[in-house]
Design an enzyme around this catalytic site. Structure first.
Site, PDB file in Angstrom:
ATOM      1  N   THR A   1      -3.115  -1.360 -16.579  1.00  0.00           N
ATOM      2  CA  THR A   1      -3.949  -0.665 -15.585  1.00  0.00           C
ATOM      3  C   THR A   1      -3.123  -0.324 -14.348  1.00  0.00           C
ATOM      4  OG1 THR A   1      -5.889  -1.868 -16.341  1.00  0.00           O
ATOM      5  CG2 THR A   1      -6.041  -0.871 -14.158  1.00  0.00           C
TER       6      THR A   1
ATOM      7  N   PHE B   1      -0.962   2.683 -14.811  1.00  0.00           N
ATOM      8  CA  PHE B   1      -1.709   3.940 -14.677  1.00  0.00           C
ATOM      9  C   PHE B   1      -2.054   4.192 -13.211  1.00  0.00           C
ATOM     10  CE2 PHE B   1      -2.846   3.074 -19.234  1.00  0.00           C
ATOM     11  CZ  PHE B   1      -2.227   4.200 -19.740  1.00  0.00           C
ATOM     12  N   GLU B   2      -2.363   3.117 -12.476  1.00  0.00           N
ATOM     13  CA  GLU B   2      -2.740   3.270 -11.066  1.00  0.00           C
ATOM     14  C   GLU B   2      -1.564   3.801 -10.262  1.00  0.00           C
ATOM     15  OE1 GLU B   2      -4.519  -0.217  -9.373  1.00  0.00           O
ATOM     16  OE2 GLU B   2      -4.916   0.770  -7.462  1.00  0.00           O
ATOM     17  N   ARG B   3      -0.381   3.228 -10.482  1.00  0.00           N
ATOM     18  CA  ARG B   3       0.773   3.643  -9.679  1.00  0.00           C
ATOM     19  C   ARG B   3       1.167   5.079  -9.994  1.00  0.00           C
ATOM     20  NH1 ARG B   3       3.133  -2.370 -10.210  1.00  0.00           N
ATOM     21  NH2 ARG B   3       1.713  -3.156  -8.634  1.00  0.00           N
TER      22      ARG B   3
ATOM     23  N   LEU C   1      -1.737   7.366  -8.623  1.00  0.00           N
ATOM     24  CA  LEU C   1      -1.818   7.469  -7.168  1.00  0.00           C
ATOM     25  C   LEU C   1      -0.513   7.933  -6.555  1.00  0.00           C
ATOM     26  CD1 LEU C   1      -3.609   4.076  -6.504  1.00  0.00           C
ATOM     27  CD2 LEU C   1      -4.633   6.333  -6.390  1.00  0.00           C
TER      28      LEU C   1
END
Ligand SMILES: Cc1cc2nc3c(=O)[nH]c(=O)nc-3n(C[C@H](O)[C@H](O)[C@H](O)COP(=O)(O)OP(=O)(O)OC[C@H]3O[C@@H](n4cnc5c(N)ncnc54)[C@H](O)[C@@H]3O)c2cc1C
Length: 436
Positions: free
Chosen positions: A228, A231-233, A236
């Site tokens: 997760t 995917f977040e890094r 964003l």
């Protein structure tokens, strides 16, 4: 661009535009439109065709979102379901879990939040102490989460809980999909300095989660959490985010599903050089500087150019990263660098925006009525967006792992520098010294 890329792109554009002509109807409800978009594979086109995608490469998927936006149709459901939960479940879930969760994500029927951070576990996320204790084929969860973005509108949460305190801290965590609409889940909004309450505290008291909602298996939550966070890094990081998504809110709580889809596209906001709440691009700043005459200042022009260059570099870095990922390759640390670059860009945007606004930058509409009154006084919406972005500029250097943590990761995992000395990889979590 090579000839073959060009023809692939033309093929994609032709196919998607033809599909949009046949299917986009501004008079349909958001739910009806997202049902069509999601089940046809255009909400998450980089996902496997078997799981509501189109098997497109990540860069083609970005292009697909741009085509949807240019066509004037409403983009896919925004939020953490499509950004984080969906791709994580697609990678780490069982087929039964993919079946259960992915359709509602691509069609926007369910909204998700991320229940990771705790008052005592942010950067040191693996030190989390929310517990889940097995009770037959269920788990009983107790603890507190904090900083939970969109917690008030979420139907489901990506929950990290400690399921075994007798092993080292990274080994005893499980990643659950938890129902947010059940007794024992209390969401308390936290107001931030922009005036909004984007994030929340979440108190979990005897909350029940089924064993089959453990994504990636019991005690394997650290690996799933890192999926997760990856995917977040990258999501964003510099220039990320879908061009057209995020205007209507997914899930059963916002009420947007029942609204007319065209209402969202007809009032689509300005999203130059970035996009999303709290983000203002160089085009907005150029327009403001031109309007109030500060464009005559050579330092303003220089800083605008610098910002433009940083956005372009960030855009190409992101495309490079996505293209590499599409071929199964990677440059170690590129996601961390992308995220650091976005933090830097947003701080520069804050400083330049406030320089351009001058004394007007000291006024901010904390309530929407105040923001509206200021916009009417200024004769446009731009200054309101700049003060909002300036007050939000600290956020991106904190969420998804702070700038310092990104530097630590680059140092330790990419450059091979020695780790900070610690016994937390060998000592059982229960025996580790902790605050409070
Ligand atoms: C806008 C926003 C939205 C968020 N949304 C969510 C969400 O939806 N769900 C969720 O779970 N979390 C969310 N977060 C939380 C975010 O992930 C945490 O704030 C972040 O991980 C930092 O944790 P912390 O706040 O506990 O700070 P701490 O970990 O206490 O850090 C405090 C300071 O110490 C520094 N520091 C800590 N450890 C080290 C180290 N080893 N080396 C060097 N410096 C160090 C940090 O860089 C920071 O400057 C959000 C945060 C923000 C700002």
């Amino acid at each position: 661009m090579t000839e073959s890329n060009q023809s692939t792109e033309t093929g994609l554009e032709g196919e998607l535009v033809a599909w949009l002509k046949d299917n986009w109807d501004p008079e349909s409800t958001v739910a009806e439109w997202w049902e069509r978009l999601g089940t046809a594979g255009w909400a998450a086109p980089s996902w496997p065709a078997k799981w509501y995608g189109q098997d497109l490469s990540p860069s083609e998927a970005v292009r697909a979102q741009q085509i949807i936006a240019q066509f004037g149709a409403l983009g896919p459901p925004g939020g953490l379901g499509l950004l984080l939960a969906g791709p994580t479940i697609a990678v780490q879930g069982t087929d039964e879990q993919r079946d259960r969760y992915l359709r509602d994500i691509v069609t926007g029927q369910k909204a998700w939040c991320q229940l990771f951070s705790e008052p005592g576990a942010g950067s040191d996320l693996a030190g989390l102490s929310t517990s889940a204790v097995r009770d037959g084929d269920q788990w009983i969860v107790n603890g507190q989460k904090v900083w939970t973005s969109t917690g008030t509108t979420a139907d489901l949460g990506m929950l990290l809980a400690r399921t075994d305190p007798d092993v080292p801290k990274h080994q005893g965590i499980t990643y659950f999909a938890v129902d947010m609409h059940q007794p024992g889940v209390e969401v308390r909004p936290l107001r931030e300095m922009t005036g909004r309450a984007l994030f929340n505290e979440v108190f979990l008291t005897d909350v029940v989660v089924d064993d089959d909602a453990a994504i990636g298996g019991v005690n394997n939550g650290w690996a799933v959490a890192n999926t997760t966070l990856g995917f977040e890094r990258s999501g964003l990081g510099a220039g990320g985010g879908s061009a057209a998504g995020g205007l209507a809110g997914p899930g059963t709580v916002t009420g947007d599903l029942a609204r007319r889809a065209g209402d969202f596209t007809e009032k689509r906001g300005r999203r130059a050089g970035g996009g999303g709440m709290g983000f203002v691009g160089y085009e907005t700043l150029t327009e403001l500087a031109t309007a109030n005459g500060t464009i005559a200042d050579a330092t303003v022009r220089q800083d605008l150019m610098r910002l433009f260059s940083l956005y372009e570099i960030a855009k190409y870095t992101r495309l490079r990263q996505k293209a590499l990922a599409g071929r199964g390759g990677s440059v170690p640390g590129l996601g961390n660098i992308a995220k650091l670059s976005m933090s830097d860009i947003l701080r520069r945007t804050r400083d330049l925006g406030l320089q351009i606004l001058g004394a007007r930058g000291m006024l901010h509409g904390y309530q929407s009525s105040e923001a509206k009154a200021l916009a009417e006084r200024d004769g446009n919406q731009l200054a309101v967006g700049v003060t909002e972005a300036a007050l939000f500029a600290q956020g991106p250097s904190i969420y998804g792992g702070t700038d310092e943590i990104q530097h630590n990761i680059l140092g330790e995992r990419v450059l091979g520098l020695p780790r900070e000395p610690s016994n937390d990889r060998s000592m059982p979590f229960r025996e580790l010294p902790r605050n409070g």
